[in-house]
Structures are given as structure tokens and as C-alpha cells.
Write an enzyme that holds these catalytic residues in place. Structure first.
Site, PDB file in Angstrom:
ATOM      1  N   ARG B  15      30.393  54.093   5.064  1.00 26.85           N
ATOM      2  CA  ARG B  15      29.547  53.155   4.315  1.00 26.85           C
ATOM      3  C   ARG B  15      29.730  53.347   2.809  1.00 26.85           C
ATOM      4  NH1 ARG B  15      25.967  52.508   0.198  1.00 26.85           N
ATOM      5  NH2 ARG B  15      25.037  54.516   0.740  1.00 26.85           N
ATOM      6  N   ASP B  16      29.212  54.424   2.274  1.00 28.82           N
ATOM      7  CA  ASP B  16      29.235  54.646   0.829  1.00 28.82           C
ATOM      8  C   ASP B  16      30.669  54.723   0.320  1.00 28.82           C
ATOM      9  OD1 ASP B  16      28.113  55.095  -1.663  1.00 28.82           O
ATOM     10  OD2 ASP B  16      27.772  57.231  -1.346  1.00 28.82           O
ATOM     11  N   HIS B 209      23.503  65.074  -2.599  1.00 27.31           N
ATOM     12  CA  HIS B 209      24.534  64.022  -2.495  1.00 27.31           C
ATOM     13  C   HIS B 209      25.240  64.003  -3.851  1.00 27.31           C
ATOM     14  CE1 HIS B 209      25.777  59.794  -1.177  1.00 27.31           C
ATOM     15  NE2 HIS B 209      26.132  59.826  -2.444  1.00 27.31           N
ATOM     16  N   HIS B 211      28.503  63.767  -6.495  1.00 23.97           N
ATOM     17  CA  HIS B 211      29.829  63.188  -6.743  1.00 23.97           C
ATOM     18  C   HIS B 211      30.687  64.199  -7.503  1.00 23.97           C
ATOM     19  CE1 HIS B 211      29.160  58.665  -5.902  1.00 23.97           C
ATOM     20  NE2 HIS B 211      28.420  59.399  -5.105  1.00 23.97           N
ATOM     21  N   CYS B 242      35.099  56.375  -7.770  1.00 20.27           N
ATOM     22  CA  CYS B 242      33.921  56.270  -8.634  1.00 20.27           C
ATOM     23  C   CYS B 242      33.759  54.834  -9.105  1.00 20.27           C
ATOM     24  CB  CYS B 242      34.089  57.196  -9.834  1.00 20.27           C
ATOM     25  SG  CYS B 242      32.755  57.026 -11.025  1.00 20.27           S
ATOM     26  N   ASN B 251      32.340  60.408  -4.368  1.00 19.85           N
ATOM     27  CA  ASN B 251      31.737  61.342  -3.420  1.00 19.85           C
ATOM     28  C   ASN B 251      32.601  62.587  -3.203  1.00 19.85           C
ATOM     29  OD1 ASN B 251      29.292  60.162  -2.120  1.00 19.85           O
ATOM     30  ND2 ASN B 251      30.683  58.445  -1.791  1.00 19.85           N
TER      31      ASN B 251
END
Lengths: 306, 306
Positions: B15-16, B209, B211, B242, B251
């Protein structure tokens, strides 16, 4: 958990980095790289290696590079060179070196496979170098390799690292740089290794030299800072890659280290912008993009803004 | 400084990660990716997003993907989906979702620029979703973005993060995932942020979470582990990049996280080899090399051995 107020970064790109580059880099480019690193604020720049050009053709211009760099040396900047034997030391001294570096492995297999002798024998071979250096008033830095693992043996006992570090200290090295040559360390194994070494060498005389092959170098530096280590080796643009796995990362990038330390409020004296410019410049000379996360992000952000 | 014995990794790549990919990925590839991630041992896989296909064309196949994934759901694996509004929630529920996620920003400017309302308004808009979810027996996870900086405001006060996290908890979220959306955090700023949040939300209900835009994610995870955080979001192969700086990392890669945790002796239940295979496979589908240090090093080493 108090971190050091300031950290000294030893830039190893021009030697440890470029030595692993297959394409021959000109002396002009090497000197220009060192000038740019000085301008970015680095105070210790490993300049070249006095090895046989048969072994390391990339360093065949060692006398020319060191002589040119020292002819316009910047006040307060150290320009150490690697000297694997007395012949190399004498050539370095003739070129004006005031600081040299010697090395030992913490792994017997690595020592045998790389320089064809035991750890103990390799250290004894350096004794004439450290003695000649003392007589000439030249500072000596010591490197220990494979401190968190070896490509042949796997894990390395922390005590084996401590023993080599202590011998280098006893031989007169003013600082011992602990090299995670294959990047296999993590914050826990690095802490265990440092704990053993710090029983024999004062932390003020230790440096961390961590490879980012598995992306752990920044976490390992943070763990080392928490234990009081205040000197770290790094290579601008992550120059050099990993000699044990083509395509993988090697030395941690200097700009990643400076980004971390800036964020933690630890002084380095290095300007991140000028450093990223230098990473971009030397990477362009080598025909590629900078390998570091920070250089890529800063350059991408600049591009997005302009 | 005792670390958790085990960590739950929430895989957000499908998803992300994919949502930031420009090239449209087929439902077949998405389902296959999720099957491979399950096989690697991941127990929580964010599967898709129920947003308007006008906004996010990449997630236009959300019903198909979720339906197919759930039709052969693996026992003990959670398949959360993002539901930004009640319409999305109802579509997700119709497709069989048993876990959804909502989000709020810790930055007013980010909230205004991204969803055109204040933080408080955005959270109130989610209230019907969390109420409907409770009524339907569906678990809700909450995301907070910009916890360590915002692309518009710069630094974000830890208390602003704590306030949003506390509101999401009060609305019924079982877990709050703290997102360093621009990767600007470092171990010190992440620790300060967590300290503030942990005064209002129990650490057992927090997830990190982070990055890896500036290469700090692994160090930030280690710092969070030291504070007791035991859930981390990650994206296989570093999928997604990004969105705020093309060419930069987004991520943190799941394989980098697993490598760290394996090294620290923290259980994840995830097999590194299968995970690296999956990173290589999905990267090949997207026509590129895996972005993560660990995937590159492991693949290079395999190549060198064979």
C-alpha cells in the site's frame, strides 16, 4: 548516555575509498578532492597509501599526491598516509609525511589470506615502522580490521580485537581505528566489542571505522557515541564500495555521519552543504550518482526547489 | 536498555510503497507480492487503500486485491487497509476487511496542504469511521504523520504528536503508528518525541514508522527499541521512494529492519532469505534493483559465491 560534545571525523575517501575504485583516478583529481574536503571543514584527511604500485596501481602516484597536498597544507589539518612497511614509511617520510597509519587484522584467517602471515607476525612487521616513526617525530595511527566479523571466519571474539588494539597502542599508535570491514556489526555486537577493547585502550584513543554494507553504520556510530567514542572514519560519497561484494556499500558516507551528528547536536566543524557538493563532484568524476542517502536526498531536494 | 524479545513488523509495501510508484502495477502482481510476503513470515501486511481512484489511481483495484487476498487469507495474518473516509470504510467492509487504518498529521500546515483542513477537523472526520468500525467489529489502526518534522513547517513539537496520538487512541485505535514522513528524525529527536507520546499512550500501543530518506531509520528504530517500542512499519525493498524528493529513499526497507533485529537477537518470525528474494522479485517487476543496503549486499554476496 551523554554523548561527546564534539567528534573528529577522519576522512578516508581519497585513500580507502579510491583504492577500491577500478578506474584510475588522476593525481589532479585526487588533489582537488582533498582541497574540497579541507574547504568543507575536515581536519583529518587520509591522503594516499605508500604500497607497491604492483599491488595497488590506484596509489601509484602517492609521492606526487602527498607532495602537492603538503605544499599547500591547510593549518590544523592532518594528512595521514598508509605505510604497510618500512620501505613505504621511508618513501612517505621523504615526501614530507607527518602522520602515518599501520594496520592489523583481528582475524587470523583474514591476516593469512590478505598478507600471508599470522596476526602476531604482521604486528611485529610494523614495529620497525613505528620505531622509525617515533625517531622521526611522525605520528602513527593504527587500524584493526574485521572487528565485528570476517569474510572467512564469521564472528570474531571481542577479546581478539582488544588484543590487537592493545598491541598497536603499546607499539606507539596514538589512536586505534576499529574497522568493521565487512559491515557485519550491529549496535549490540559493536557495543560488546567496544566494551572489551575499552578495558585495554582508553576510549579517548579509539575511533570507529564502520562499513555500511548492511545499512547498520549510522546505528553503530550512535551506539559508539553512547559509549564515549568521539572519532569516526568515513568516506565522502561512500567512495570505495565493498571489496568483498561488488555492488554493495562499503565505508559509511561522511555526509551521512555529519547529518547524524548535526541532528544530535554534536560539533564536527564540517559543513554539510559543501560536503554534499564534494560528494556530487567526485561521484560525477567517477561517472555515477553519489551512493549516500543524505547526498541523494539533499540533491533531490535542491532539484525540487530550483 | 533491555530490548523487547520480539517485534511485530507491519509490512506496508503493497500500500504505502506501491502507492508512490508512478507505473501502474497489476492486481496480479500485488496479490503475488502479498503471498510472497506471507510466505516470508510477515504477520501484518497493509494490503491496499480505499481512496478515490481519481486521487490514487494505483489503488483503483482495491476491492479486487483485498477480495483475492482474503479469499486465501493465511491464518494469523492481518491485512489492514487504509480508509480515509466512511465511503472508503464501507467499501473495505464490503470487500471483507477486518482491520482498517486512519491517519492524522502532527503538522497543521501538512494537514491543510494535504487534506485541506485542520488537524482537529481531520480527526473529527475519522470519528464516523472509527464508530462504524467498532459497530462492525473491525480493528482500527491510527497513523500520525510528520512526527519528526514537516516539509512545510520544519520541526514539530513532540507535544503536538502526543496530542494527535492521544486523540486517535481515545477514538478507539488499538495501535498508533508514528510516522517520520520526511525522514528528518534522528535518535535524539525520535527519543524526545517518544518520551512525550509515551506520557499519553502506553508504549505497547505504539509503532514506529520511519523513513530512511537521510539514512537514519535503522538508528531511529534502535533508539525506539531501547525505549520499549516493539512494532515497526517497513516496506519490502524500500518500495515507494520519497514523495517529497524524487530519487531519495522513503520507507525503511523491511529487510534492513529484519537484519537489524536478527543481529540484536530480537525475534520477528520473518525469514531474511525469503524477504530478500521478495525484494528482488518486486524490484524486477518494477524494472530496477532493490534499494536496500541489505538486499544489495545479500544478492551481491550470493552472486560472488555462485
Amino acid at each position: 548516555m551523554t554523548l561527546p560534545n564534539a567528534v573528529r571525523i577522519v576522512e578516508v575517501g581519497p585513500r580507502d575509498g579510491l583504492q577500491n575504485e577500478k578506474q584510475l583516478v588522476s593525481a589532479d583529481t585526487k588533489v582537488e578532492l582533498i582541497r574540497r574536503l579541507e574547504a568543507a571543514g575536515l581536519k583529518a584527511i587520509e591522503t594516499t597509501s605508500f604500497v607497491s604500485p604492483k599491488w595497488v596501481p590506484q596509489m601509484g602516484d602517492n609521492t606526487e599526491v602527498l607532495t602537492r597536498v603538503l605544499a599547500a597544507a591547510k593549518r590544523g589539518v592532518a594528512y595521514p598516509v598508509l605505510t604497510p612497511n618500512l620501505k613505504g614509511f621511508e618513501a612517505a617520510l621523504a615526501a614530507g609525511a607527518t602522520e602515518v597509519a599501520v594496520f592489523g587484522a583481528a582475524s587470523e584467517s583474514f591476516s593469512q589470506k590478505n598478507i600471508n602471515c599470522s596476526i602476531a607476525e604482521s604486528l611485529e612487521r610494523f614495529r620497525p615502522v613505528t620505531e622509525a616513526a617515533r625517531a622521526a617525530g611522525v605520528k602513527v595511527r593504527g587500524y584493526v580490521s574485521c572487528v565485528a566479523g570476517c569474510p572467512y571466519e564469521g564472528l570474531i571474539a571481542p577479546q581478539a580485537v582488544a588484543d590487537v588494539a592493545a598491541t598497536l597502542l603499546e607499539m606507539g599508535c596514538y589512536e586505534i581505528s576499529l574497522g568493521d570491514t565487512i559491515g557485519g556489526g550491529n549496535p549490540a555486537s559493536i557495543a560488546r566489542m567496544l566494551e572489551a577493547v575499552m578495558k585495554q585502550v582508553p576510549v579517548a584513543q579509539l575511533a570507529g571505522h564502520y562499513h555500511d554494507t548492511y545499512g547498520m553504520a549510522i546505528a553503530n556510530i550512535h551506539a559508539s557515541l553512547q559509549m564515549g567514542v568521539a572519532v569516526f572514519d568515513a568516506s565522502v560519497g561512500g567512495l570505495g564500495g565493498c571489496p568483498y561484494a561488488a555492488g554493495a556499500s562499503g565505508n559509511v558516507a561522511t555526509e551521512d555521519v555529519v547529518w547524524l551528528l548535526d541532528g544530535l547536536g554534536v560539533q564536527t566543524g564540517v559543513g554539510l552543504g559543501a560536503l554534499v557538493d564534494t560528494a556530487a563532484w567526485i561521484s560525477a568524476q567517477l561517472g555515477r550518482e553519489p551512493a549516500s542517502r543524505v547526498a541523494r536526498a539533499v540533491l533531490a531536494k535542491r532539484g525540487a526547489v530550483s
